[in-house]
Design a protein around this motif. Sequence first.
Motif, PDB file in Angstrom:
ATOM      1  N   MET A   1      21.681 -70.117  21.095  1.00 46.99           N
ATOM      2  CA  MET A   1      21.563 -71.142  20.057  1.00 46.99           C
ATOM      3  C   MET A   1      20.507 -70.730  19.039  1.00 46.99           C
ATOM      4  SD  MET A   1      20.949 -75.260  20.434  1.00 46.99           S
ATOM      5  CE  MET A   1      19.424 -75.100  21.363  1.00 46.99           C
ATOM      6  N   THR A   2      20.812 -70.911  17.764  1.00 44.79           N
ATOM      7  CA  THR A   2      19.865 -70.633  16.698  1.00 44.79           C
ATOM      8  C   THR A   2      19.184 -71.932  16.284  1.00 44.79           C
ATOM      9  OG1 THR A   2      21.201 -68.803  15.862  1.00 44.79           O
ATOM     10  CG2 THR A   2      19.601 -69.762  14.350  1.00 44.79           C
ATOM     11  N   THR A   3      17.877 -71.885  16.122  1.00 47.80           N
ATOM     12  CA  THR A   3      17.112 -73.045  15.674  1.00 47.80           C
ATOM     13  C   THR A   3      16.395 -72.707  14.379  1.00 47.80           C
ATOM     14  OG1 THR A   3      16.746 -73.784  17.949  1.00 47.80           O
ATOM     15  CG2 THR A   3      15.299 -74.693  16.250  1.00 47.80           C
ATOM     16  N   VAL A   4      16.609 -73.531  13.357  1.00 48.33           N
ATOM     17  CA  VAL A   4      15.879 -73.413  12.094  1.00 48.33           C
ATOM     18  C   VAL A   4      14.994 -74.643  11.984  1.00 48.33           C
ATOM     19  CG1 VAL A   4      16.014 -73.228   9.588  1.00 48.33           C
ATOM     20  CG2 VAL A   4      17.765 -72.149  11.018  1.00 48.33           C
ATOM     21  N   SER A   5      13.700 -74.439  11.845  1.00 50.33           N
ATOM     22  CA  SER A   5      12.760 -75.554  11.771  1.00 50.33           C
ATOM     23  C   SER A   5      12.445 -75.897  10.320  1.00 50.33           C
ATOM     24  CB  SER A   5      11.462 -75.215  12.501  1.00 50.33           C
ATOM     25  OG  SER A   5      11.700 -75.065  13.890  1.00 50.33           O
ATOM     26  N   VAL A   6      12.416 -77.191  10.039  1.00 47.70           N
ATOM     27  CA  VAL A   6      12.055 -77.684   8.711  1.00 47.70           C
ATOM     28  C   VAL A   6      10.755 -78.462   8.861  1.00 47.70           C
ATOM     29  CG1 VAL A   6      12.782 -79.055   6.720  1.00 47.70           C
ATOM     30  CG2 VAL A   6      14.505 -77.884   8.119  1.00 47.70           C
ATOM     31  N   ASN A   7       9.680 -77.916   8.305  1.00 48.27           N
ATOM     32  CA  ASN A   7       8.360 -78.520   8.426  1.00 48.27           C
ATOM     33  C   ASN A   7       7.909 -79.060   7.073  1.00 48.27           C
ATOM     34  OD1 ASN A   7       7.734 -77.719  11.277  1.00 48.27           O
ATOM     35  ND2 ASN A   7       7.998 -75.676  10.404  1.00 48.27           N
ATOM     36  N   LEU A   8       7.780 -80.370   6.986  1.00 51.72           N
ATOM     37  CA  LEU A   8       7.405 -81.041   5.752  1.00 51.72           C
ATOM     38  C   LEU A   8       6.100 -81.805   5.970  1.00 51.72           C
ATOM     39  CD1 LEU A   8      10.977 -82.356   4.925  1.00 51.72           C
ATOM     40  CD2 LEU A   8       9.794 -80.488   3.761  1.00 51.72           C
ATOM     41  N   PRO A   9       5.415 -82.184   4.900  1.00 55.17           N
ATOM     42  CA  PRO A   9       4.136 -82.871   5.071  1.00 55.17           C
ATOM     43  C   PRO A   9       4.216 -84.116   5.953  1.00 55.17           C
ATOM     44  CG  PRO A   9       4.410 -82.192   2.790  1.00 55.17           C
ATOM     45  CD  PRO A   9       5.704 -81.886   3.478  1.00 55.17           C
TER      46      PRO A   9
END
Length: 358
Positions: A1-9
């Motif tokens: 499984m591929t995981t892309v993380s989205v980190n926002l304020p």
Amino acid sequence: MTTVSVNLPATHYDVLIDRGLLDSVGSLVAKQWSPRKIALVSDDNVAPLYQERVAASLAAAGFDVHRYVFPAGEASKSLTVLAELVRQMAADTFNRDDSVIALGGGVTGDLAGLLAATYMRGLHFIQIPTSLLSQVDSSVGGKTAVDLDNIKNIIGAFYEPDLVIVDPNTLGTMTQRDLVEGYGEIVKTAALEGGEFWQLIETIDSPAELISNAPELSARSIHYKASVVMADETESGTRQLLNFGHTIGHAVEALANGALRHGEAVSIGTVAIMRVFEDAGLAEKGITSKLRDRFAAVGLPVTDPLLNSPQVLDKVKNDKKNRHGHLNLVYLTAIGHPEIKSIPSSEIASFLNLSVTN
């Protein structure tokens, strides 16, 4: 499984990409949410295919699932349909401890996302995109909206999901036209990033290759979009790069009155705007042909008679992204090298010079 993380304020979420994830929705959601009532929202194309399966997985994980279905199509991105969904949720006594899951394509994500953003001033929200277009683009980035009259996405909010679950196996039930539509956004994104992503695009010459390469296409597209969104969540700066091909594309899409899909309009708009900049000597010679060939390889349109309409310029000049009398046009000097040129609205007609029709 591929995981892309989205980190926002203000938040963080993951995009999970793998074949077969639809059967694990319940356990994946249970890692994010405690047991609660869930509004599972789909259109009447997707619901017969996947809604029962996903509802069963969620119920097995301890969630109280209420299934809601609306008519498929852009026309359902309306205040009328939004209000009907609100009425149904209110009748089912949803409160602020409950949540919404969008199961479907871009229209479902936009509509259910705005539903989540506005019901009782905001419920937690998860995206399960089932179309190529939504898997590679619209499910990530927090844009939610409905249309009003013929004005696309005019009422909306930036509202990020808690999780995005991408199962490329859902692409197998799509018509070829619906599948290929999503490739318009993929080529756009690959052209912005360049490098290995563009090299992958140069190897794809048929719709069948879209399905076989879908996990990597999704991962690369989402990774690029996430990096841009993390740098500029509310589109005040570099996120404008994601509008590449959209200024003219949205104009043609609006004038087509439903005859063109969004990804088709992006293909047409991208080729049109790059022809303008290449003819003006601001872009590498031959770049328009490179882009046109990649779109055409899978059957996407690269021009349209509507480009001859003077109404295209009216739509472009009145684009909702027009700011302080200027319109920012995104273009490439070369593959992987995007730029933004700010043009006064009064000069748009002379700058474009209707060369989009040539």
